[in-house]
Design an enzyme around this catalytic site. Sequence first.
Site, mmCIF file in Angstrom:
data_model
loop_
_atom_site.group_PDB
_atom_site.id
_atom_site.type_symbol
_atom_site.label_atom_id
_atom_site.label_comp_id
_atom_site.label_asym_id
_atom_site.label_seq_id
_atom_site.Cartn_x
_atom_site.Cartn_y
_atom_site.Cartn_z
ATOM 1 C CG HIS A 461 22.417 36.062 46.127
ATOM 2 N ND1 HIS A 461 22.183 35.720 47.438
ATOM 3 C CD2 HIS A 461 23.470 36.911 46.153
ATOM 4 C CE1 HIS A 461 23.063 36.319 48.212
ATOM 5 N NE2 HIS A 461 23.854 37.042 47.457
ATOM 6 N NE ARG A 568 42.153 30.844 39.991
ATOM 7 C CZ ARG A 568 41.529 30.609 38.836
ATOM 8 N NH1 ARG A 568 40.940 29.438 38.630
ATOM 9 N NH2 ARG A 568 41.483 31.526 37.893
ATOM 10 N NE ARG A 604 47.759 30.768 42.489
ATOM 11 C CZ ARG A 604 46.737 31.585 42.241
ATOM 12 N NH1 ARG A 604 46.885 32.588 41.386
ATOM 13 N NH2 ARG A 604 45.565 31.404 42.825
ATOM 14 C CD GLU A 698 50.604 37.014 41.434
ATOM 15 O OE1 GLU A 698 49.379 37.107 41.282
ATOM 16 O OE2 GLU A 698 51.143 36.087 42.055
ATOM 17 C CG ASN A 721 42.771 38.572 36.819
ATOM 18 O OD1 ASN A 721 42.739 38.887 35.635
ATOM 19 N ND2 ASN A 721 42.145 37.514 37.281
ATOM 20 C CG ASP A 722 46.635 40.012 42.084
ATOM 21 O OD1 ASP A 722 45.808 40.826 42.542
ATOM 22 O OD2 ASP A 722 46.767 38.863 42.534
ATOM 23 N NE ARG A 732 42.500 41.528 41.189
ATOM 24 C CZ ARG A 732 42.073 40.275 41.345
ATOM 25 N NH1 ARG A 732 40.971 39.884 40.758
ATOM 26 N NH2 ARG A 732 42.759 39.421 42.077
ATOM 27 C CB CYS A 769 47.412 31.992 34.194
ATOM 28 S SG CYS A 769 48.301 32.867 35.499
#
Length: 862
Positions: A461, A568, A604, A698, A721-722, A732, A769
């Site tokens: 961590h 977000r 969003r 996406e 990303n998606d 991913r 984004c």
Amino acid sequence: MHNNKDLILSAPLSGPVMPLSQVPDPVFASGALGEGIAIDPTNECLYAPCAGVVVHIARTLHAVTLRADNGAEFLLHVGLDTVALAGEGFTVLVEQGERVEEGQALLRLDLDRIAQHATSLISTLVLINGDRFRSIPVAGVSSITVGQPLLHVSAVQSQTALDSSHSSTIEPARGRVRVAHSGGLHARPAALVRQTAQGFVSQSELHFAGQSSSSNSLVGLMGLGIAEQDEVEVVCLGEDSEAALLALIKALSIPSAHEQPRRPSAPVVTLNATVEEGVLQGVCASPGLVSGPLFRLHAVHLPDEPGQQVASVQHHALHTALQQVSADIQCTLHSAEQRGEDEEAAIFSTHLALLEDPGLLDAAKLAIDQGCAATHAWSQALLAQCDVLQALGKPLLAERANDLRDLRQRVLRALLGDARRLDIPIGAIVVAHELTPSDLLMLSQHAVAGLCMAAGGATSHVAILARGKGLPCVVALGSALLDQQSGKTVVLNADQGQLELTPSAQRLHHVIEHHQSQVQQRRTQQQYAHVPAMTLDGVTIEVAANVASRGDAAEAHAAGADGVGLLRTEFLFVDRNTAPDEHEQWTAYQGVLDAMGDKPVVIRTIDVGGDKQLAYLPLPAEANPVLGLRGIRLGQLRPELLDQQLRALLRVSPQQRCRILLPMVSEVDELLNIRQRLEVLSAELGIKHRAQLGVMIEVPSAALLAEQLAEHADFLSIGTNDLSQYTLAMDRDHAGLAARVDALHPALLRLIAMTCVGAARHQRWVGVCGALASDPLATAALIGLGVRELSVSPPLIGEIKARVRELNMAECQRWSQSLLGLNSAQAVRQACQRHSMPHAFVQQQQQQQQQQQQGEPPCTST
């Protein structure tokens, strides 16, 4: 009154009575906390329903836990959402640890003040150790006064051994599953199992290799030593055992979204490491190259064991220390959530769960009961569990023992009053046997240059936090590290995992020059971060920021963001028991707009569902959550949730700066449905000029339908990303595939190009984004394909703007088309590198003189 293990509870309040299932709070109504009953109070004092001991008083004074003489434990909770009052309206009349008699006053209540600020005055009496007792309401009671019989509580057979000791008339639900979490059942996956189990009335256990643990104990679960792909048996017993079994199997078999691709585990301790040619070799945990004086950080010193202690005094001391540490961790957790630091938040969420672990608390309390001081009782309990995890011989679990050592130190500091005042030189390289997460947070406030540890691992961590804060860090340097003298100047070459103990003057000069060059480059970039990013041939590219809160937005605005490209909104909905109401949402969204000055903000709509569950929004288990009820699909399933959010968005002012973005759109009808809802809601609110409405690209179908979507949308924003994982059919978060999920794959670039072409036919702008927007290597390709907005991590705004200023749009358009014919992401990256480095260098040389004369932003090649 009671007879052996049976007990009749008297009413602690006066007022109408209702079953827990009718309480307007899903945590109480679902029975997750246990059986019980609710009262809508009409009197202003809470009384003890039986004789017993006050075992806990909530820090915010709204709840009391009482242990009866027969061992039954009851939570008396006044009102709903009253924790937010922070103690206002409550006066405590007893002390923790005090014995009380039936009918004794516990809390005095200001019902008017509580009613003005709480969701409801409805108060609950809950039996919280339902594994040993059952409660049945007294028949025919619809309204009650203080002291009247309310609940009958009777003992049941212990369920600590679920598979053998329960009545044979009730069969436990059993199932076997392979653990899919990377690294096995370490702290965070164990916390997920615990959280899942607590959502059911049934008791549950995990069985592995001849051992078992309650699902409620993090330490017990980690102590089983379960590795990735080990098969475990899940046993559940209770009225909802089948549902609990399915939920636990899902929690064990599907990796969490925040799990990172597995890195090679470093040895936990390398005591045989030696100094060779003045260099200690370890493992890179966070990259970087720095120099500075060594500073040795020592662990908390525990004084000698005192004599026999008064148990009640030591219990009180430990309880106070635990509350203090819990409050500190909650503050850190809240800060991380507000900054959108998901990994940091997950670490300290796990620490909170460990701090409440019954195995640890019971061990410490038992030692105190036997005459031990609170300091030594806590230390012994934590170190014993550390030894268990260390002895399992699994590096990842041994690293998780560091979280326990962190909690040991934090609570000991609270008990000893150790303020930890340290005179740490600015720019120091800190040395320790093994640092803890709380150590790192403290050190990051002292402007240290780097960290090095004798032990530890690259998956710890501390390593995660160091990378997030940009602090160079090397672990597993061995015991020779601890022999080094404080104050000597060294070089920490974290990129190579090395600590250079005797650097030459020339080497130190090189490191300092390298560091100064990086600092100067960032300063230059930041100096012109507020200037619009314009290509050499006069095309302006908007460089916005991805944020998750008003605080993030303020930082982005200060860093030069041209707007917010992605807010977000999930941060408003998670980690709570009820959805935020319209006013709370409006306040949050308006705050972000206000923080951004006159800049536009893309917000969003809520993107949860699938693997991102909400406690108050139960959804069926899904075999493949990322292909299930996510984003706009969930909004269609629960339109009242989406309508409430849309109303809040329509109320922000000015509407011209607000842009609403819809996630996970896969077809035109989904967009048309929401557009129609917006028109209806706008008419209801009397809004004539509403916010722009955009679609997130996406999923491949959205990219393929970009032209049709652009006909009805005001803008398109690509979530790389998606889009990467859906296009390449690679998760991913999969440890073995994550490195191949590259958004510079030519198939992704073709979809981006198709999106931009489709949008251009309707004069719509396209933004990116996803993470690809923050990669300077991809900037030329993206704007060459037609992207006109890049939404990036706030610290990268200056760098991306500087990169845009190096480029010629016409050249980028010609060059980017050549990328679409390449065969792999690796080939694309190599082409981008060839295009980037010479291009930037030549242009930097050509323009420096002109820019210095004209005061224009200089090119600062990365």
